[in-house]
Design a protein around this motif. Sequence first.
Motif, PDB file in Angstrom:
ATOM      1  N   ALA A 167      29.783  60.228  51.823  1.00  0.00           N
ATOM      2  CA  ALA A 167      30.967  60.294  50.964  1.00  0.00           C
ATOM      3  C   ALA A 167      31.659  58.942  50.897  1.00  0.00           C
ATOM      4  N   GLY A 168      31.752  58.255  52.054  1.00  0.00           N
ATOM      5  CA  GLY A 168      32.381  56.937  52.082  1.00  0.00           C
ATOM      6  C   GLY A 168      31.618  55.932  51.256  1.00  0.00           C
ATOM      7  N   PHE A 169      30.286  55.980  51.336  1.00  0.00           N
ATOM      8  CA  PHE A 169      29.462  55.063  50.547  1.00  0.00           C
ATOM      9  C   PHE A 169      29.623  55.334  49.058  1.00  0.00           C
ATOM     10  N   ALA A 170      29.650  56.609  48.686  1.00  0.00           N
ATOM     11  CA  ALA A 170      29.812  56.969  47.274  1.00  0.00           C
ATOM     12  C   ALA A 170      31.150  56.481  46.752  1.00  0.00           C
ATOM     13  N   PHE A 171      32.206  56.617  47.563  1.00  0.00           N
ATOM     14  CA  PHE A 171      33.533  56.160  47.148  1.00  0.00           C
ATOM     15  C   PHE A 171      33.568  54.651  46.992  1.00  0.00           C
ATOM     16  N   ALA A 172      32.930  53.944  47.956  1.00  0.00           N
ATOM     17  CA  ALA A 172      32.951  52.482  47.941  1.00  0.00           C
ATOM     18  C   ALA A 172      32.197  51.918  46.754  1.00  0.00           C
ATOM     19  N   THR A 173      31.154  52.651  46.305  1.00  0.00           N
ATOM     20  CA  THR A 173      30.337  52.136  45.213  1.00  0.00           C
ATOM     21  C   THR A 173      30.701  52.769  43.872  1.00  0.00           C
ATOM     22  N   GLU A 174      31.781  53.531  43.837  1.00  0.00           N
ATOM     23  CA  GLU A 174      32.202  54.179  42.597  1.00  0.00           C
ATOM     24  C   GLU A 174      32.539  53.123  41.547  1.00  0.00           C
ATOM     25  N   THR A 175      32.014  53.296  40.360  1.00  0.00           N
ATOM     26  CA  THR A 175      32.266  52.320  39.306  1.00  0.00           C
ATOM     27  C   THR A 175      33.654  52.518  38.725  1.00  0.00           C
ATOM     28  N   PRO A 176      34.283  51.431  38.253  1.00  0.00           N
ATOM     29  CA  PRO A 176      35.613  51.548  37.651  1.00  0.00           C
ATOM     30  C   PRO A 176      35.599  52.500  36.457  1.00  0.00           C
ATOM     31  N   THR A 177      36.741  53.092  36.197  1.00  0.00           N
ATOM     32  CA  THR A 177      36.847  54.083  35.127  1.00  0.00           C
ATOM     33  C   THR A 177      36.897  53.438  33.752  1.00  0.00           C
ATOM     34  N   VAL A 178      37.623  52.318  33.643  1.00  0.00           N
ATOM     35  CA  VAL A 178      37.844  51.677  32.346  1.00  0.00           C
ATOM     36  C   VAL A 178      37.526  50.186  32.472  1.00  0.00           C
ATOM     37  N   GLN A 179      36.772  49.651  31.517  1.00  0.00           N
ATOM     38  CA  GLN A 179      36.375  48.245  31.558  1.00  0.00           C
ATOM     39  C   GLN A 179      36.474  47.622  30.169  1.00  0.00           C
ATOM     40  N   GLY A 180      36.664  46.296  30.144  1.00  0.00           N
ATOM     41  CA  GLY A 180      36.725  45.615  28.862  1.00  0.00           C
ATOM     42  C   GLY A 180      37.167  44.174  29.000  1.00  0.00           C
ATOM     43  N   GLU A 181      37.681  43.616  27.899  1.00  0.00           N
ATOM     44  CA  GLU A 181      38.144  42.226  27.862  1.00  0.00           C
ATOM     45  C   GLU A 181      39.663  42.174  27.954  1.00  0.00           C
ATOM     46  N   TYR A 182      40.146  41.092  28.555  1.00  0.00           N
ATOM     47  CA  TYR A 182      41.584  40.947  28.797  1.00  0.00           C
ATOM     48  C   TYR A 182      42.054  39.584  28.319  1.00  0.00           C
ATOM     49  N   ILE A 183      43.200  39.568  27.658  1.00  0.00           N
ATOM     50  CA  ILE A 183      43.845  38.320  27.254  1.00  0.00           C
ATOM     51  C   ILE A 183      45.302  38.378  27.696  1.00  0.00           C
ATOM     52  N   GLU A 184      45.770  37.285  28.250  1.00  0.00           N
ATOM     53  CA  GLU A 184      47.176  37.186  28.649  1.00  0.00           C
ATOM     54  C   GLU A 184      47.749  35.878  28.127  1.00  0.00           C
ATOM     55  N   ALA A 185      48.845  35.967  27.401  1.00  0.00           N
ATOM     56  CA  ALA A 185      49.529  34.773  26.898  1.00  0.00           C
ATOM     57  C   ALA A 185      50.920  34.718  27.508  1.00  0.00           C
ATOM     58  N   ARG A 186      51.285  33.572  28.063  1.00  0.00           N
ATOM     59  CA  ARG A 186      52.581  33.406  28.714  1.00  0.00           C
ATOM     60  C   ARG A 186      53.484  32.531  27.849  1.00  0.00           C
ATOM     61  N   SER A 187      54.768  32.572  28.144  1.00  0.00           N
ATOM     62  CA  SER A 187      55.718  31.719  27.426  1.00  0.00           C
ATOM     63  C   SER A 187      55.946  30.407  28.167  1.00  0.00           C
ATOM     64  N   ALA A 188      55.027  30.080  29.063  1.00  0.00           N
ATOM     65  CA  ALA A 188      55.016  28.784  29.740  1.00  0.00           C
ATOM     66  C   ALA A 188      53.565  28.354  29.880  1.00  0.00           C
ATOM     67  N   SER A 189      53.328  27.065  29.914  1.00  0.00           N
ATOM     68  CA  SER A 189      51.968  26.555  30.061  1.00  0.00           C
ATOM     69  C   SER A 189      51.445  26.878  31.458  1.00  0.00           C
ATOM     70  N   VAL A 190      50.235  27.413  31.528  1.00  0.00           N
ATOM     71  CA  VAL A 190      49.636  27.727  32.827  1.00  0.00           C
ATOM     72  C   VAL A 190      48.757  26.584  33.321  1.00  0.00           C
ATOM     73  N   TYR A 191      48.344  25.723  32.399  1.00  0.00           N
ATOM     74  CA  TYR A 191      47.486  24.583  32.734  1.00  0.00           C
ATOM     75  C   TYR A 191      48.114  23.343  32.119  1.00  0.00           C
ATOM     76  N   VAL A 192      48.710  22.511  32.982  1.00  0.00           N
ATOM     77  CA  VAL A 192      49.507  21.396  32.467  1.00  0.00           C
ATOM     78  C   VAL A 192      49.805  20.437  33.621  1.00  0.00           C
ATOM     79  N   GLY A 193      50.318  19.266  33.302  1.00  0.00           N
ATOM     80  CA  GLY A 193      50.696  18.311  34.331  1.00  0.00           C
ATOM     81  C   GLY A 193      51.888  18.788  35.149  1.00  0.00           C
ATOM     82  N   ALA A 194      52.046  18.218  36.331  1.00  0.00           N
ATOM     83  CA  ALA A 194      53.075  18.673  37.274  1.00  0.00           C
ATOM     84  C   ALA A 194      54.485  18.556  36.707  1.00  0.00           C
TER      85      ALA A 194
END
Length: 217
Positions: free
Chosen positions: A16-43
């Motif tokens: 049972a523990g092995f089955a739980f550990a290897t259980e596949t996720p329920t929902v899968q897909g692509e993700y996009i996140e846009a912020r109102s601040a630059s995430v990659y930029v100079g200090a």
Amino acid sequence: MRSISVLTTLALILVAGFAFATETPTVQGEYIEARSASVYVGACHYGAEFVEGGKEATLVWNIQHGNWNDVSLDGLTVVAVVSAKSNLAIDTETRKSVLYMDLSTTAEQRTALRDLLTTKHADVLGEVVTTQKATIEFAKEGTKYDVTVGEVLTLSANRYPCANCTQPHQIWYEPLTAIQNAIVGKSEVYHYKDSHLPVTWQQGGTANNVFVGSFSM
């Protein structure tokens, strides 16, 4: 007999523990996140934005396959717009959000989507102010992504070709949700206006304010 019973019980627990550990996720897909601040930029740029910026984000889940509460969510896209009084990187107490679901979704699917997100990402969304129906368009061509939510949100983004195409020491934020294969991107068009949140923005020019990846939940 008792020893056999104990061994049988242990074997069942391990299986049972092995089955739980290897259980596949329920929902899968692509993700996009846009912020109102630059995430990659100079200090210096990062420091200048941190105090007054970064209070808003748009989270897009493009579900490729999966179900929740025995409801199929295949092919659906759900969008959350999140805002807080301070930078989202440090403010988890004042977050408020609006969820947007496509007009084509059924009432059952909308209930399942809201329950999925508030169960898996309650800390990210904060107080969900309302759930709205709107025409949602999600398009991907190569490294380019286009997302529209009715008349309230437009996002056009282009991710970097690979994770190694950026300098790790200049990526100052992490995605608000756990994702796989995260790559930084830049938004070319990004604006939002809706009466359900007391925020509005219209980005001028491009900004390295996007994360792209895949999700499993």
